[in-house]
Write an enzyme that holds these catalytic residues in place. Structure first.
Site, short mmCIF file in Angstrom:
data_model
loop_
_atom_site.label_atom_id
_atom_site.label_comp_id
_atom_site.label_asym_id
_atom_site.label_seq_id
_atom_site.Cartn_x
_atom_site.Cartn_y
_atom_site.Cartn_z
N LEU A 140 -0.72 -13.10 -5.58
CA LEU A 140 -0.46 -11.73 -6.01
C LEU A 140 -1.68 -10.89 -5.66
O LEU A 140 -2.81 -11.38 -5.71
CB LEU A 140 -0.20 -11.67 -7.52
CG LEU A 140 0.99 -12.46 -8.07
CD1 LEU A 140 1.02 -12.37 -9.59
CD2 LEU A 140 2.29 -11.95 -7.47
N ASP A 141 -1.45 -9.62 -5.32
CA ASP A 141 -2.56 -8.70 -5.10
C ASP A 141 -3.43 -8.62 -6.34
O ASP A 141 -2.97 -8.86 -7.46
CB ASP A 141 -2.05 -7.30 -4.75
CG ASP A 141 -1.38 -7.23 -3.40
OD1 ASP A 141 -1.60 -8.14 -2.58
OD2 ASP A 141 -0.63 -6.26 -3.16
N ARG A 142 -4.70 -8.23 -6.15
CA ARG A 142 -5.63 -8.14 -7.27
C ARG A 142 -5.05 -7.33 -8.44
O ARG A 142 -5.12 -7.73 -9.60
CB ARG A 142 -6.95 -7.50 -6.82
CG ARG A 142 -7.98 -7.38 -7.94
CD ARG A 142 -9.05 -6.35 -7.60
NE ARG A 142 -9.94 -6.78 -6.56
CZ ARG A 142 -11.11 -7.41 -6.78
NH1 ARG A 142 -11.50 -7.65 -8.02
NH2 ARG A 142 -11.87 -7.75 -5.77
#
Length: 319
Positions: A140-142
């Protein structure tokens, strides 16, 4: 000479894949060279690396102690604070709820990330297995929160990766967007990743573009904003964020693809400082498959803090 006995959890894996993990400090080209020169044998016979292993197979490495030790690097586990929620755990897999703002995997050496914290957790429990480094199997993106699956054993990681690749493990995201999204739809659009790490979306195919497929289901709207449930059929850079923005429904809090006025409203009212995009559900459709590490189940995350407050205040719901 060193001998490696294949354990049950590595049965079904390819010889070269296991060698890459065992000789983790050796370039892949060197591993293949050692196979060609018969320096590595399987059950006393020449091997190419494509062989499928069985429990009890013997891998012989005709290497000096010095050479062997130089090619096999001990795993260094950095002790980390365990700051994440474990949603599910068994012998083979673990599913954690990644906090918003945390990296899934390190973008540079020594950086804090969920993967490192999970490694530390498994190490401290004494569950680290010889010849295998556990790892996350989806990212997942940050600034996207939610469920991340982690393979604790080789077979767990292999079957999780297969599940995501073949889509029998389904991931559902939840997003709050500006506007009223009324009907479920499957959206097919074209995607180009730009040099500045943005996603450019278009209805017509352009040179270098790849197709995206996104299933979007409205859960509830309040006349101004809509809570959406989203399933990715393809997985491109910033796909959900960019596609929703292109359709005219930007995610609240999204600094890259969102609406500035909307973002300011939610920041001032709720303290929201990142996009409201949350991987909140995983469904394991594994019935009838020859899998030993996975079982049929539905896993749900649980929102916290200001994200939970937004859902309750704006929609009267508790995800």
């Amino acid at each position: 000479m060193k001998e490696v006995y294949v354990k049950a959890e590595f049965e079904g894996s390819r010889l070269d894949k296991l060698l890459f993990k065992h000789l983790n400090n050796a370039p892949k080209s060197l591993v293949f060279k050692l196979l060609r020169k018969k320096t590595i044998k399987l059950n006393g016979k020449r091997a190419a690396g494509r062989e499928i292993l069985k429990e009890g197979d013997i891998i012989s490495l005709f290497l000096s102690d010095e050479t062997y030790n130089s090619l096999k690097k001990e795993i260094e586990i950095k002790k980390s604070n365990i700051n994440f929620d474990i949603v599910y755990e068994d012998h083979n897999i673990l599913i954690a709820d990644k906090p918003f703002g945390m990296l899934t995997q390190a973008d540079r050496a020594g950086a804090d990330c969920l993967n490192q914290r999970l490694l530390s957790y498994v190490y401290e429990k004494g569950e680290l297995k010889e010849g295998f480094v556990p790892s996350v199997c989806n990212r997942l993106d940050r600034n996207t929160g939610g469920l991340v699956a982690f393979g604790k054993t080789y077979i767990g990681a292999r079957e999780l990766s297969l599940g995501f690749k073949e889509h029998f493990i389904e991931k559902y995201y939840f997003a709050v967007v500006k506007g009223v999204f009324k009907e479920p739809k499957t959206v097919k659009l074209w995607h180009i990743k730009t040099a500045d790490n943005r996603a450019e979306i278009s209805a017509q195919r352009k040179e270098g573009a790849k197709e995206t497929v996104t299933e979007i289901y409205p859960v509830k709207n309040n006349g101004n904003y809509t809570l959406l449930k989203i399933k990715l059929i393809t997985g491109k850079t910033h796909q959900i964020r960019a596609v929703l923005s292109y359709l005219g429904y930007p995610i609240i809090g999204d600094l890259k693809y969102g609406d500035k006025k909307t973002n300011l409203y939610f920041k001032e009212k709720y303290g929201l400082n990142c996009q409201f995009l949350y991987c909140g559900e995983m469904i394991f459709n594994v019935e009838g498959r020859n899998l030993s590490a996975l079982k049929p189940m539905k896993i749900k995350g649980k929102l916290k803090n200001n994200k939970k407050n937004i859902i309750w205040t704006e929609f009267g719901l508790d995800l």
